[in-house]
Scaffold this active site. Structure first.
Site, short mmCIF file in Angstrom:
data_model
loop_
_atom_site.label_atom_id
_atom_site.label_comp_id
_atom_site.label_asym_id
_atom_site.label_seq_id
_atom_site.Cartn_x
_atom_site.Cartn_y
_atom_site.Cartn_z
CG HIS A 57 63.52 7.81 12.74
ND1 HIS A 57 63.43 8.68 13.80
CD2 HIS A 57 62.41 8.02 11.99
CE1 HIS A 57 62.33 9.39 13.68
NE2 HIS A 57 61.69 9.01 12.59
CD GLU A 58 60.79 6.27 8.88
OE1 GLU A 58 59.62 5.89 9.12
OE2 GLU A 58 61.11 7.47 8.83
CG HIS A 95 58.06 5.79 13.67
ND1 HIS A 95 57.63 6.68 14.63
CD2 HIS A 95 58.80 6.53 12.79
CE1 HIS A 95 58.09 7.89 14.36
NE2 HIS A 95 58.80 7.83 13.25
CD GLU A 115 58.64 11.37 13.16
OE1 GLU A 115 59.83 11.14 12.89
OE2 GLU A 115 57.70 10.70 12.72
CG ASP A 120 64.76 11.42 16.08
OD1 ASP A 120 64.75 10.74 15.04
OD2 ASP A 120 64.50 12.64 16.10
#
Length: 520
Positions: free
Chosen positions: A375-376, A379, A458, A462
């Site tokens: 997930h990070e 980004h 976010e 995801d």
């Protein structure tokens, strides 16, 4: 009639202390003197009838109170949500489906990973049991934790607004500036005309000390009452004091030169100073992004390389797969202050680093950590990190451009008590008043829009993790983190929309479950 009379009285509001009213009639060289009430100030003492001069002071007070009322109302809504005693039906259905889908419901199968034997080390999650019953067990505790936090927020908001309005009405800024100028001249021979930057640093030192003193009781109560009561705070009084002293020293060492250079550039830059300021703040932002994780953060926490093992190997493999130039992988001792967990990335170019809190390693399993990092890294891969940096720079440039348009507007400064006609308006005061008044509504709107933008990102991250085949592990990892951190399980919709930079847990879980269904 009542409305007209009220508006007339409101427009007459002025600071209790101004540079003119504070001047000692018996000593024209004195910067400080008596306090006088606004009603005693006549037109010969600095009144001006321009629209800005007439409206900006009362408008700032009205805006401050309006924001307080909005946020107080949202806190009251959230407080009502924390009174709910029934576990949220939608969350129960969602987490129940996660349990069923992963084969945990009614099963004793343990998840994979090197922390798969029963309860997590330092945590309360039983790896052999479904997540839903454990989440339901923690619901009452989470509600109590949230209630304590929102009650604290209500009290701190009341005080904060009272302090802000009181400081405006009393003339806090002109008084502190005059006091700083008087002390600087009598002690060091620094005059506000020839040594404005030095006097500015004295002024900022004074206001920082006052702000620290007034804010300290709230910090102490939050850390040593609320966080400790609910089992999160691990910080000792000695560590708290040390952290506070370190922060103040760093503020002086880094903030002092930054302010001095900023003021120099504004004075040197001429008509287009905002362009030079923009370039300077850009360079400073990059500088801080570089030294904070490498130099400053190690002053507060210990960073150790993640031990060799399957998790370390898998993280590097994931980074290679996404072409993320990971050079170092650290574990941070966040547990010495709090049992809350986190993970973050930093670095520029080909030198990227990932930091895992030791608490995160204790709360979730290896495959869930990988999903969280997926997930990070999403980004980064989707350009969210770069876009946020770009937005910040555009925001800064726009703010200083607008400041340049009203930099010479003495009506603004006179309205807040800087009405000494023969005295120069300090540049730092011009900056502070601009951001407190004319820019404050813009900042509030943009902050809300950035919160919405963050929530959209976010969901995007995801989806990226889902694309890596990590959706189910991300879902279970998010539930565990929420469980361990006593996250809000039924937040008020308006409150969460206004405050939350991350969507509520149930919204994220439902979005990923829908993606899983479409994939099937």
């Amino acid at each position: 009639f009542f409305y007209s009379s009220t508006m007339d009285e409101l427009l007459k509001l002025k600071p209790l202390y101004t540079q003119v009213s504070g001047k000692d009639e018996g000593d024209t060289t004195s910067l400080l003197g008596r306090y006088v009430f606004p009603a005693t100030i006549g037109k010969d003492e600095g009144d001006n009838n321009s629209l800005l001069g007439q409206y900006v002071f009362p408008a700032t007070i009205v805006f401050t109170i309006a924001v307080f009322l909005l946020e107080f109302y949202l806190d009251l809504r959230q407080r009502r949500a924390y009174k709910v005693t029934k576990f949220p039906t939608e969350l129960a259905k969602t987490v129940g489906s996660i349990d069923a889908d992963t084969g945990k419901a009614g099963s004793s199968a343990a998840p994979t990973g090197d922390r798969s034997k029963g309860k997590n080390k330092g945590g309360e999650i039983d790896a052999h049991k479904p997540l839903l019953p454990q989440l339901q067990t923690k619901f009452t505790k989470a509600q109590a934790y949230g209630m304590d936090k929102v009650n604290f927020s209500l009290v701190s908001q009341i005080y904060g607004t009272f302090e802000a309005v009181a400081f405006l009405l009393l003339g806090f800024f002109p008084y502190c500036w005059d006091k700083s100028a008087l002390w600087s001249e009598s002690t060091f021979g620094w005059t506000e005309t020839d040594h404005e930057i030095k006097v500015t640093l004295v002024f900022l030192l004074l206001t920082t000390i006052i702000g620290t003193i007034t804010g300290l009781p709230f910090e102490i109560y939050s850390t040593f009452q609320i966080e400790r009561k609910h089992g999160f705070n691990k910080q000792t009084a000695g560590l708290f004091i040390t952290d506070k002293l370190k922060s103040l020293v760093l503020t002086a060492v880094i903030g002092g030169p930054f302010i001095a250079l900023l003021l120099k550039i504004i004075k040197w830059g001429g008509e287009h100073f905002h362009l030079y300021v923009w370039a300077f703040t850009f360079v400073f932002s990059v500088f801080m992004m570089t030294i904070v994780p490498v130099v400053i953060m190690p002053m507060f926490n210990k960073y150790e390389p993640l031990k060799d093992g399957p998790l370390k190997t898998q993280i590097y493999e994931l980074a290679d797969k996404l072409k993320y130039p990971l050079t170092k992988l650290f574990v941070m001792d966040g547990s010495k202050r709090s049992s809350h967990s986190n993970a973050f990335m930093f670095g520029f170019g080909k030198n990227k680093r990932i930091v895992l809190f030791d608490t995160l390693l204790e709360q979730v399993h290896d495959d869930e950590i990988l999903a969280i990092l997926g997930h990070e890294l999403g980004h980064w891969k989707l350009g969210h990190t770069l876009s946020n940096f770009a937005i910040t720079q555009i925001y800064t440039g726009a703010a200083f451009y607008c400041f340049s348009l009203c930099y010479t507007s003495h009506d603004l400064y006179r309205a807040f008590g800087f009405d000494g006609e023969e005295r120069p308006v300090p540049t730092i005061i011009a900056l502070l008043l601009f951001f407190m008044t004319l820019w404050a509504p813009v900042d509030k709107v943009l902050s809300f829009l950035l919160t919405i933008f963050s929530r959209i990102n976010e969901f995007g991250a995801d989806r990226f993790s889902h694309g890596l085949g990590m959706s189910k592990k991300l879902q279970s990892g998010l539930v565990k983190i929420s469980l361990e951190n006593l996250g809000a399980m039924c937040p008020d919709p308006l409150y969460s929309t206004y405050h939350y930079s991350h969507p509520p847990l149930v919204e994220r879980l439902n979005a990923m479950i829908e993606l899983d269904k479409k994939e099937k």
